[in-house]
Design an enzyme around this catalytic site. Structure first.
Site, PDB file in Angstrom:
ATOM      1  N   PRO A  63       0.961  -1.195  -0.181  1.00 16.43           N
ATOM      2  CA  PRO A  63       0.024  -0.116   0.061  1.00 16.43           C
ATOM      3  C   PRO A  63       0.802   1.320  -0.069  1.00 16.43           C
ATOM      4  O   PRO A  63       2.163   1.276   0.781  1.00 16.43           O
ATOM      5  CB  PRO A  63      -0.796  -0.054   1.181  1.00 16.43           C
ATOM      6  CG  PRO A  63      -0.022  -1.040   2.013  1.00 16.43           C
ATOM      7  CD  PRO A  63       0.792  -1.852   1.120  1.00 16.43           C
ATOM      8  N   HIS A  64       0.575   2.141  -0.683  1.00 15.72           N
ATOM      9  CA  HIS A  64       1.315   3.393  -0.732  1.00 15.72           C
ATOM     10  C   HIS A  64       0.431   4.729  -1.243  1.00 15.72           C
ATOM     11  O   HIS A  64      -0.657   4.449  -1.895  1.00 15.72           O
ATOM     12  CB  HIS A  64       2.465   3.396  -1.982  1.00 15.72           C
ATOM     13  CG  HIS A  64       1.660   2.821  -3.377  1.00 15.72           C
ATOM     14  ND1 HIS A  64       1.593   1.593  -3.440  1.00 15.72           N
ATOM     15  CD2 HIS A  64       1.597   3.586  -4.371  1.00 15.72           C
ATOM     16  CE1 HIS A  64       1.092   1.716  -4.906  1.00 15.72           C
ATOM     17  NE2 HIS A  64       1.060   2.768  -5.371  1.00 15.72           N
ATOM     18  N   SER A  65       0.892   5.961  -0.910  1.00 16.49           N
ATOM     19  CA  SER A  65       0.288   7.075  -1.521  1.00 16.49           C
ATOM     20  C   SER A  65       1.467   8.051  -1.145  1.00 16.49           C
ATOM     21  O   SER A  65       2.208   8.033  -0.534  1.00 16.49           O
ATOM     22  CB  SER A  65      -0.813   7.324  -0.528  1.00 16.49           C
ATOM     23  OG  SER A  65      -1.564   8.608  -0.838  1.00 16.49           O
TER      24      SER A  65
ATOM     25  N   TYR B  28       5.298   5.082 -13.516  1.00 11.59           N
ATOM     26  CA  TYR B  28       4.592   4.338 -12.206  1.00 11.59           C
ATOM     27  C   TYR B  28       4.204   2.655 -12.447  1.00 11.59           C
ATOM     28  O   TYR B  28       4.820   2.041 -11.748  1.00 11.59           O
ATOM     29  CB  TYR B  28       3.358   5.062 -11.867  1.00 11.59           C
ATOM     30  CG  TYR B  28       2.518   4.345 -10.846  1.00 11.59           C
ATOM     31  CD1 TYR B  28       2.994   4.684  -9.513  1.00 11.59           C
ATOM     32  CD2 TYR B  28       1.471   3.657 -11.049  1.00 11.59           C
ATOM     33  CE1 TYR B  28       2.393   3.808  -8.448  1.00 11.59           C
ATOM     34  CE2 TYR B  28       0.829   3.201  -9.974  1.00 11.59           C
ATOM     35  CZ  TYR B  28       1.121   3.302  -8.708  1.00 11.59           C
ATOM     36  OH  TYR B  28       0.391   2.561  -7.562  1.00 11.59           O
TER      37      TYR B  28
END
Ligand SMILES: [Zn+2]
Lengths: 152, 117
Positions: A63-65, B28
């Site tokens: 998970p990332h942000s 990305y």
């Protein structure tokens, strides 16, 4: 780079979470943030999950942000012995979490490079088959991760 | 809508903008190998536009300022940390106090400021 991000005080060795929401909250809780900031970060992580689970399969999720609440690029590692349902690509429960948070100002290069190395480490760990979950100290977990890093 | 509520919604908007910016960056997917559900991008865009409309209606001047700043810096709102603007890293004048009762901007770079506890 990854070596600099791994910190013994940003590790959960025995996660209690059973669901995606609980897991993200448990990882966010590790950071020394106010309730307001935790909520902002949790929301940002959940928005990212809407676009497709960050559970990359074989028991690992990243998970990332980007988020306004952190001062620097931040990594939290969590281990779940029982596993967490995370809508992973292969449907398998997640045992190892890498949560990466970058500030809105961190250059893309830095953020994506860190995310890229975490993805490579994850694939290297997954490649071995069974993921280890029996760590007796944060240091032992960090060493295990570093053994799979290709950058030393 | 109070200034506090407005500022909080404004950085929710920024989070959505940053998320869209991130997943639309070809680097990305190249670097992470993560797959993005294209249909869900539309869902996030809808949420983004709904929120933007609400903010534009409530305070058009601040909203337009956010959009302009975003074009210039890639972001429109930033945190104050240790009395410093985290967009331009210039110390704020000591007369500027932490507040959520009105919308403040950085005297040096113009970005919208938020003091978060
Ligand atoms: Zn500034």
């Amino acid at each position: 780079m990854i070596k600099d991000l791994l910190r013994e005080d940003r590790v959960v060795l025995d996660m209690k979470a059973k669901t995606k929401e609980e897991a993200l909250r448990e990882l966010v809780d590790v950071l020394n943030l106010s309730e307001d900031k935790k909520e902002i970060l949790f929301k940002a992580l959940m928005q990212r999950e809407v676009l497709g689970s960050t559970g990359i399969g074989k028991g690992i999720a990243i998970p990332h942000s980007r988020s306004i609440v952190v001062d620097n690029i931040t990594l939290v590692v969590g281990v779940s012995k029982e596993g967490v349902e995370f809508d992973s690509l292969d449907g398998k429960p997640v045992h190892l979490f890498f949560m990466l948070i970058a500030t809105p100002n961190d250059p893309s290069m830095k953020y994506l490079t860190a995310l890229g190395s975490i993805a490579r480490i994850s694939r290297s760990i997954a490649h071995e088959g069974e993921i280890r979950t029996d760590f007796s100290s944060p240091k032992e977990l960090i060493d295990y991760i570093l053994e799979h890093a290709d950058e030393q | 809508m109070s200034s506090r509520e407005y500022l909080h919604k404004l950085y929710l908007l920024q989070d959505l903008d940053l998320l869209l910016q991130q997943v639309e960056d070809p680097e990305y997917t190249a670097k992470t190998g993560l797959e993005i559900n294209e249909e869900r991008i539309e869902l996030i865009k809808q949420r983004r536009d709904e929120l933007a409309r609400e903010l534009q209606k409530a305070d058009p001047i601040t909203y337009e300022m956010y959009e302009k700043l975003k074009k210039r810096y890639g972001r429109g709102i930033t945190r104050v940390v240790d009395d410093m603007c985290t967009n331009c890293f210039v110390a704020l004048p000591s007369s500027m106090m932490k507040t959520e009762d009105r919308i403040e901007t950085c005297p040096n770079c113009g970005i919208i400021l938020i003091w978060l506890d």
